[in-house]
Design an enzyme around this catalytic site. Structure first.
Site, PDB file in Angstrom:
ATOM      1  N   HIS A  17       0.799  -1.213   0.000  1.00  0.00           N
ATOM      2  CA  HIS A  17       0.000   0.000   0.000  1.00  0.00           C
ATOM      3  C   HIS A  17       0.839   1.274   0.000  1.00  0.00           C
ATOM      4  CE1 HIS A  17       0.295   0.622   4.458  1.00  0.00           C
ATOM      5  NE2 HIS A  17       0.666  -0.621   4.344  1.00  0.00           N
ATOM      6  N   SER A 208      -5.696   3.040   5.842  1.00  0.00           N
ATOM      7  CA  SER A 208      -5.412   1.619   5.967  1.00  0.00           C
ATOM      8  C   SER A 208      -5.458   0.973   4.585  1.00  0.00           C
ATOM      9  CB  SER A 208      -6.429   0.948   6.890  1.00  0.00           C
ATOM     10  OG  SER A 208      -7.553   0.551   6.141  1.00  0.00           O
ATOM     11  N   LYS A 209      -5.025  -0.288   4.568  1.00  0.00           N
ATOM     12  CA  LYS A 209      -4.962  -0.998   3.287  1.00  0.00           C
ATOM     13  C   LYS A 209      -6.334  -1.130   2.651  1.00  0.00           C
ATOM     14  CE  LYS A 209      -1.161  -3.643   5.120  1.00  0.00           C
ATOM     15  NZ  LYS A 209      -0.273  -4.775   5.050  1.00  0.00           N
ATOM     16  N   ARG A 210      -7.348  -1.001   3.473  1.00  0.00           N
ATOM     17  CA  ARG A 210      -8.701  -1.174   2.948  1.00  0.00           C
ATOM     18  C   ARG A 210      -9.281   0.115   2.386  1.00  0.00           C
ATOM     19  NH1 ARG A 210      -7.702  -4.078   7.058  1.00  0.00           N
ATOM     20  NH2 ARG A 210      -8.088  -2.322   8.441  1.00  0.00           N
ATOM     21  N   ASP A 211      -8.597   1.235   2.630  1.00  0.00           N
ATOM     22  CA  ASP A 211      -9.158   2.497   2.152  1.00  0.00           C
ATOM     23  C   ASP A 211      -9.046   2.613   0.644  1.00  0.00           C
ATOM     24  OD1 ASP A 211     -10.169   3.900   4.398  1.00  0.00           O
ATOM     25  OD2 ASP A 211      -8.107   4.075   5.134  1.00  0.00           O
TER      26      ASP A 211
END
Ligand code: GLU
Length: 438
Positions: A17, A208-211
């Protein structure tokens, strides 16, 4: 001053990321600025969470961004191997040393490190003086026999002669454990530099990696220019201290230094990245842009096996390069260059037919085409101006209907460029068909 040796130490436990890329970049910049060594060390001791796919993603993303490592996997070096999973013998040796010094003890099957309990002070190159005191002994080898992160991380920094530890601020709280270990080994402390966090675009909290927009791989797939992403990442926490934002990498390497990194957190701004990418695209050398765009279109299977002639594609890309915001906009922008089967936008059609006599104008243009000089935009402009003067019309009376007939839309690249690149044959065929059917 001894040679600067820095390392980027990712764990292949998730997607690569933006935050990791920035940490890698700041290490790389620091090494290049100082004529030092940039080490890639893979922290893959957590066998349950590692994956080869994530590891490949790290290598691919670093290569794509141009962050070449001097020592590391695939490259070698005097301090290898560079994957922690292959360094068991090194950890064993260091563990023996620590045991011999009397600083370890066993409890419940795990091996503990006995802290000194003294205040641990570092002069962080970004944050200044940071003091913290460890209060509890901590595990260095788990009951399953695996050494923990703090231990292997410090052992490798010692064994690989790392001079500067540049990493995310989330590791600041680990540093007192690490300095305790360095001292127990009688090793000099590296210089620490903890980079502030990247905040998510909207709202509070760390990205975060999910953003949305967090994964480097996504930008690669979407045809972003790596130079633009690198420039953008530099500005997440660092600036050249004048108002410039777009800077050549060589200039960033020349100016980059750790005290120049901000202490405050940086906010991710996808619009700014998109803008940076556009500026880079528009300034890109047309030859480079052609190869880049062609590779992108191929990766999307855009031509589905029916590739156009290279010279034609080259002209299309050169014509559209200044008109699109990103390479990913090209597929929707260039379709009619490769197929006569484009739809006529009803709104654009309505507008064209709302005034004057577009069919008469197109008829005049069609009649003039066999003698027209298609060799340059200027000669084509002269053609349209000649027709307008001859028929007491405006150039727009030709341009708007012709663009609609040739592309089905009211938007596109420069009109004379459009005529030139499509070429006499296509232009004749399309205008004739439009007149017959519209
Ligand atoms: N493997 C750690 C991480 O990915 C590296 C920490 C460090 O740079 O010291 O966060």
């Amino acid at each position: 001053m001894p040679q600067v040796r820095v390392r980027f130490a990712p764990s292949p436990t998730g997607f690569f990321h933006i935050g990791s890329a920035r940490t890698a970049l700041f290490n790389w910049l620091y090494a290049r600025h100082n004529g030092g060594v940039f080490i890639l060390r893979v922290e893959d001791t957590d066998q349950t969470r590692n994956s080869d796919e994530f590891l490949r993603l790290i290598y691919d993303s670093l290569r794509w961004l141009g962050l070449d490592w001097d020592e590391g996997p695939g490259k070698g070096g005097d301090f290898g191997p560079y994957r922690q999973s292959e360094r068991a013998s090194v950890y064993k040796e260091y563990l023996e040393r620590l045991k011999a010094s009397g600083r370890t003890y066993e409890k419940d099957g795990a091996l503990y490190f006995r802290i000194s309990g003294e205040p641990q002070v570092i002069e962080d190159a970004i944050r200044g003086r940071v003091e913290r005191t460890e209060e509890k002994d901590f595990v260095i080898v788990r009951s399953d026999g695996n050494p923990v992160f703090h231990f292997v991380n410090v052992v490798d920094d010692i064994a690989m002669k790392v001079t500067h530890v540049i990493r995310g601020e989330d590791h600041l709280s680990n540093t007192s454990k690490h300095t305790e270990l360095f001292k127990a080994f009688g090793a000099p402390l590296p210089t620490y530099a903890h980079i502030p966090l990247i905040l998510k675009q909207n709202g509070p909290g760390k990205m975060s990696k999910r953003d949305q927009g967090a994964l480097v791989e996504e930008y690669q797939k979407r045809g972003f220019l790596p130079e633009a992403l690198v420039n953008f990442l530099c500005l997440l926490g660092w600036s050249p201290k004048d108002d410039r934002e777009k800077l050549p990498l060589a200039e960033i390497v020349r100016l980059f230094d750790l005290p120049g990194v901000n202490q405050s957190n940086a906010r991710f701004d996808e619009k700014k990245l998109a803008h940076m990418n556009m500026v880079y695209l528009h300034e890109m050398d047309p030859g480079k842009c052609f190869s880049f765009a062609r590779d992108y279109l191929k990766s999307r299977n855009y031509f589905a096996g029916a590739e156009p002639e290279e010279a034609y594609l080259r002209e299309v890309i050169a014509l559209c390069q200044p008109k699109v915001r990103a390479v990913e906009d090209l597929p929707g922008f260039i379709g009619y260059f490769f197929s006569d089967e484009y739809a006529i936008d009803p709104k654009a059609r309505e507008k064209v037919f709302s005034k004057g006599d577009p069919k008469a104008r197109l008829g005049e243009l069609l009649a003039a085409l066999p003698q027209a000089d298609f060799s340059s935009d200027t000669t084509l402009e002269a053609l349209i101006q000649g027709l307008a003067a001859q028929h007491a019309a405006g150039t727009g009376d030709y341009i708007h209907p012709a663009r609609l007939a040739l592309s089905g839309t009211a938007v596109g690249p420069s009109f004379y460029g459009l005529l030139r690149v499509l070429g006499r044959e296509r232009v004749e065929r399309r205008i004739a068909r439009f007149l017959a059917t519209a």
